[in-house]
Design a protein around this motif. Structure first.
Motif, PDB file in Angstrom:
ATOM      1  N   ALA A  78       1.983  -0.931   1.094  1.00  0.00           N
ATOM      2  CA  ALA A  78       1.814  -2.319   1.467  1.00  0.00           C
ATOM      3  C   ALA A  78       2.504  -2.812   2.735  1.00  0.00           C
ATOM      4  O   ALA A  78       2.022  -3.498   3.524  1.00  0.00           O
ATOM      5  CB  ALA A  78       1.968  -3.219   0.156  1.00  0.00           C
ATOM      6  N   LEU A  79       3.744  -2.493   2.914  1.00  0.00           N
ATOM      7  CA  LEU A  79       4.690  -3.248   3.789  1.00  0.00           C
ATOM      8  C   LEU A  79       4.245  -2.563   5.128  1.00  0.00           C
ATOM      9  O   LEU A  79       4.507  -2.984   6.261  1.00  0.00           O
ATOM     10  CB  LEU A  79       5.770  -3.325   3.414  1.00  0.00           C
ATOM     11  CG  LEU A  79       6.980  -2.347   3.127  1.00  0.00           C
ATOM     12  CD1 LEU A  79       7.776  -1.747   4.649  1.00  0.00           C
ATOM     13  CD2 LEU A  79       7.962  -2.509   2.206  1.00  0.00           C
ATOM     14  N   ASP A  82       1.283  -3.875   6.389  1.00  0.00           N
ATOM     15  CA  ASP A  82       1.632  -5.518   6.670  1.00  0.00           C
ATOM     16  C   ASP A  82       3.161  -5.779   7.066  1.00  0.00           C
ATOM     17  O   ASP A  82       3.439  -6.185   6.129  1.00  0.00           O
ATOM     18  CB  ASP A  82       0.858  -6.148   5.747  1.00  0.00           C
ATOM     19  CG  ASP A  82       0.880  -7.950   5.970  1.00  0.00           C
ATOM     20  OD1 ASP A  82       1.457  -8.317   6.999  1.00  0.00           O
ATOM     21  OD2 ASP A  82       0.446  -8.696   5.322  1.00  0.00           O
ATOM     22  N   LEU A  85       5.198  -8.579   5.579  1.00  0.00           N
ATOM     23  CA  LEU A  85       5.843  -8.432   4.007  1.00  0.00           C
ATOM     24  C   LEU A  85       7.224  -7.730   3.798  1.00  0.00           C
ATOM     25  O   LEU A  85       7.711  -7.662   2.742  1.00  0.00           O
ATOM     26  CB  LEU A  85       4.694  -7.895   3.022  1.00  0.00           C
ATOM     27  CG  LEU A  85       3.267  -8.771   2.994  1.00  0.00           C
ATOM     28  CD1 LEU A  85       2.100  -7.817   2.007  1.00  0.00           C
ATOM     29  CD2 LEU A  85       3.595  -9.981   2.184  1.00  0.00           C
ATOM     30  N   THR A 122      -3.833  -1.450   0.449  1.00  0.00           N
ATOM     31  CA  THR A 122      -3.453  -2.063   1.641  1.00  0.00           C
ATOM     32  C   THR A 122      -4.427  -2.820   2.369  1.00  0.00           C
ATOM     33  O   THR A 122      -4.334  -3.327   3.128  1.00  0.00           O
ATOM     34  CB  THR A 122      -3.151  -0.765   2.418  1.00  0.00           C
ATOM     35  OG1 THR A 122      -3.786   0.222   2.542  1.00  0.00           O
ATOM     36  CG2 THR A 122      -1.589  -0.094   2.141  1.00  0.00           C
ATOM     37  N   ASP A 125      -6.968  -8.661   2.359  1.00  0.00           N
ATOM     38  CA  ASP A 125      -6.213  -9.985   2.733  1.00  0.00           C
ATOM     39  C   ASP A 125      -4.740  -9.819   1.893  1.00  0.00           C
ATOM     40  O   ASP A 125      -4.597  -9.057   0.968  1.00  0.00           O
ATOM     41  CB  ASP A 125      -6.646 -11.264   2.524  1.00  0.00           C
ATOM     42  CG  ASP A 125      -6.788 -11.644   1.254  1.00  0.00           C
ATOM     43  OD1 ASP A 125      -6.304 -12.453   0.616  1.00  0.00           O
ATOM     44  OD2 ASP A 125      -7.919 -10.957   0.491  1.00  0.00           O
ATOM     45  N   ARG A 126      -3.796 -10.528   2.372  1.00  0.00           N
ATOM     46  CA  ARG A 126      -2.282 -10.380   2.110  1.00  0.00           C
ATOM     47  C   ARG A 126      -2.406 -11.212   0.473  1.00  0.00           C
ATOM     48  O   ARG A 126      -1.597 -10.262  -0.211  1.00  0.00           O
ATOM     49  CB  ARG A 126      -1.310 -11.380   2.659  1.00  0.00           C
ATOM     50  CG  ARG A 126       0.107 -11.153   2.525  1.00  0.00           C
ATOM     51  CD  ARG A 126       0.869 -12.084   3.291  1.00  0.00           C
ATOM     52  NE  ARG A 126       1.060 -11.168   4.586  1.00  0.00           N
ATOM     53  CZ  ARG A 126       1.984 -11.643   5.339  1.00  0.00           C
ATOM     54  NH1 ARG A 126       2.611 -12.926   5.333  1.00  0.00           N
ATOM     55  NH2 ARG A 126       2.314 -11.097   6.600  1.00  0.00           N
ATOM     56  N   VAL A 129      -3.307  -8.211  -1.801  1.00  0.00           N
ATOM     57  CA  VAL A 129      -2.419  -7.078  -1.756  1.00  0.00           C
ATOM     58  C   VAL A 129      -1.243  -7.538  -2.881  1.00  0.00           C
ATOM     59  O   VAL A 129      -0.950  -6.891  -3.604  1.00  0.00           O
ATOM     60  CB  VAL A 129      -1.809  -6.866  -0.297  1.00  0.00           C
ATOM     61  CG1 VAL A 129      -0.820  -5.912  -0.483  1.00  0.00           C
ATOM     62  CG2 VAL A 129      -2.864  -6.314   0.380  1.00  0.00           C
ATOM     63  N   LEU A 130      -1.110  -8.601  -2.698  1.00  0.00           N
ATOM     64  CA  LEU A 130       0.103  -9.158  -3.555  1.00  0.00           C
ATOM     65  C   LEU A 130      -0.232  -9.232  -5.025  1.00  0.00           C
ATOM     66  O   LEU A 130       0.454  -8.946  -5.830  1.00  0.00           O
ATOM     67  CB  LEU A 130       0.722 -10.553  -3.081  1.00  0.00           C
ATOM     68  CG  LEU A 130       1.231 -10.676  -1.669  1.00  0.00           C
ATOM     69  CD1 LEU A 130       2.109 -12.128  -1.148  1.00  0.00           C
ATOM     70  CD2 LEU A 130       2.669  -9.776  -1.778  1.00  0.00           C
TER      71      LEU A 130
END
Lengths: 174, 149
Positions: A78-79, A82, A85, A122, A125-126, A129-130
């Protein structure tokens, strides 16, 4: 199993069938006696076999270690997708890797194999993902809490800390 | 509330957790007056949670017939609490220290007692994370909540 095999084999041999009852019974008794004498060494072998099977049986903490590596991989993926993050997710990924390393010390099995490639969390949108990571952490927390309840004395504290850590990850990802 | 050696049995482990809860309730009295708005509300909620754990432990230890550690009139603060920043720092510290006592109780408990100890450890760890976020401390999590450092 071992005790009955030779007797059964004798029973089906035509030569033995032709013998009189007393002879057959005598043979059986002899076989049983001989086997009876062998019980102690057989039991010894059996114990060793059981020991081998125990070594091969999965340690109850193995799934927790696997889960820790999978969670770490999900956060890393994920990071990577993005980088914004990173301040949030890097410490969480680090924590999961530290958990896997500590669990490996307890189980005596190296955390060599990396977890399978993480699911495609991944994309999107963020917030999505979170949310997916939060859900994964919540599942991980429940699994660890369940294991903590059953854990022997020397493992309860570590497994409890891992359960609590995953709960803090859920909180941090809110 | 000091860091101590590992407890030797269930009574000592839960007694230790009780002394930590006493101190936490007392500390939140100091913390709450230095905070405002949402943070003050959170401090009141945290204080109520620690009170609830304290009361449950007093009942449990009394029912078991053992010694129930007594509360003190006051506790020594690890540092002066004079403003919002120091109040938040103390809140984090209180939760971390209380978490350590509950973690130490895990090996000495079984069944429902252990589940309660884990729930308490988890609550402390989550509150510590919230306080770190309120205080602007990063990272907001630690790898092994309650583990002596």
């Amino acid at each position: 199993m071992v005790l009955t095999c030779p007797v059964a084999r004798r029973r089906t041999t035509p030569h033995v069938r032709a013998l009189g009852h007393s002879r057959r019974n005598l043979l059986r008794a002899g076989a049983l006696l001989a086997l009876g004498g062998a019980v102690a060494p057989l039991t010894g072998c059996d114990l060793l076999d059981r020991g081998d099977r125990q070594d091969q049986a999965p340690d109850p903490l193995e799934p927790l270690a696997t889960q820790a590596r999978e969670l770490a991989a999900r956060h890393r993926a994920a990071l990577a997708a993005d980088p914004g993050l990173a301040p949030l997710l890097t410490p969480i990924a680090d924590a999961h890797e530290a958990h896997a390393a500590e669990l490996a010390k307890l189980t005596g099995r190296p955390a060599a194999s990396p977890g399978p490639s993480p699911a495609a969390t991944t994309g999107g949108d963020r917030a999505a993902v979170l949310a997916a990571l939060r859900e994964a952490e919540q599942g991980g927390r429940e699994a660890a809490a369940k294991l903590c309840a059953e854990a022997p004395v020397d493992r309860a504290a570590l497994v409890g800390s891992i359960a609590a850590a995953r709960a803090t990850h859920v909180e941090a990802l809110k | 509330m000091r860091h101590r050696q590992a407890p030797s049995g269930p009574a000592e482990a839960l007694g230790g957790a009780l002394t930590a809860e006493y101190a936490a309730v007392w500390a939140y009295g100091v913390i709450g007056v230095r905070l405002a708005d949402a943070a003050r509300t959170a401090a009141r909620r945290a204080e109520a949670a620690h009170r609830s754990r304290r009361d449950a432990l007093v009942l449990q230890l009394s029912a078991a017939g053992g010694t129930v550690p007594a509360d003190k009139a006051g506790y020594t603060l690890p540092f002066p609490v004079t403003d919002t920043a120091s109040a938040l720092r103390l809140a984090v510290e209180v939760e971390e220290r209380t978490a350590a006592f509950w973690r130490a109780a895990l090996p000495h408990t079984t069944g429902e007692d252990r589940n309660r100890a884990l729930a308490a450890l988890t609550d402390c760890a989550v509150r510590a994370t919230r306080w770190r976020r309120t205080a602007g401390v990063t990272p907001v999590t630690v790898a092994f909540p309650g583990r002596p450092t």
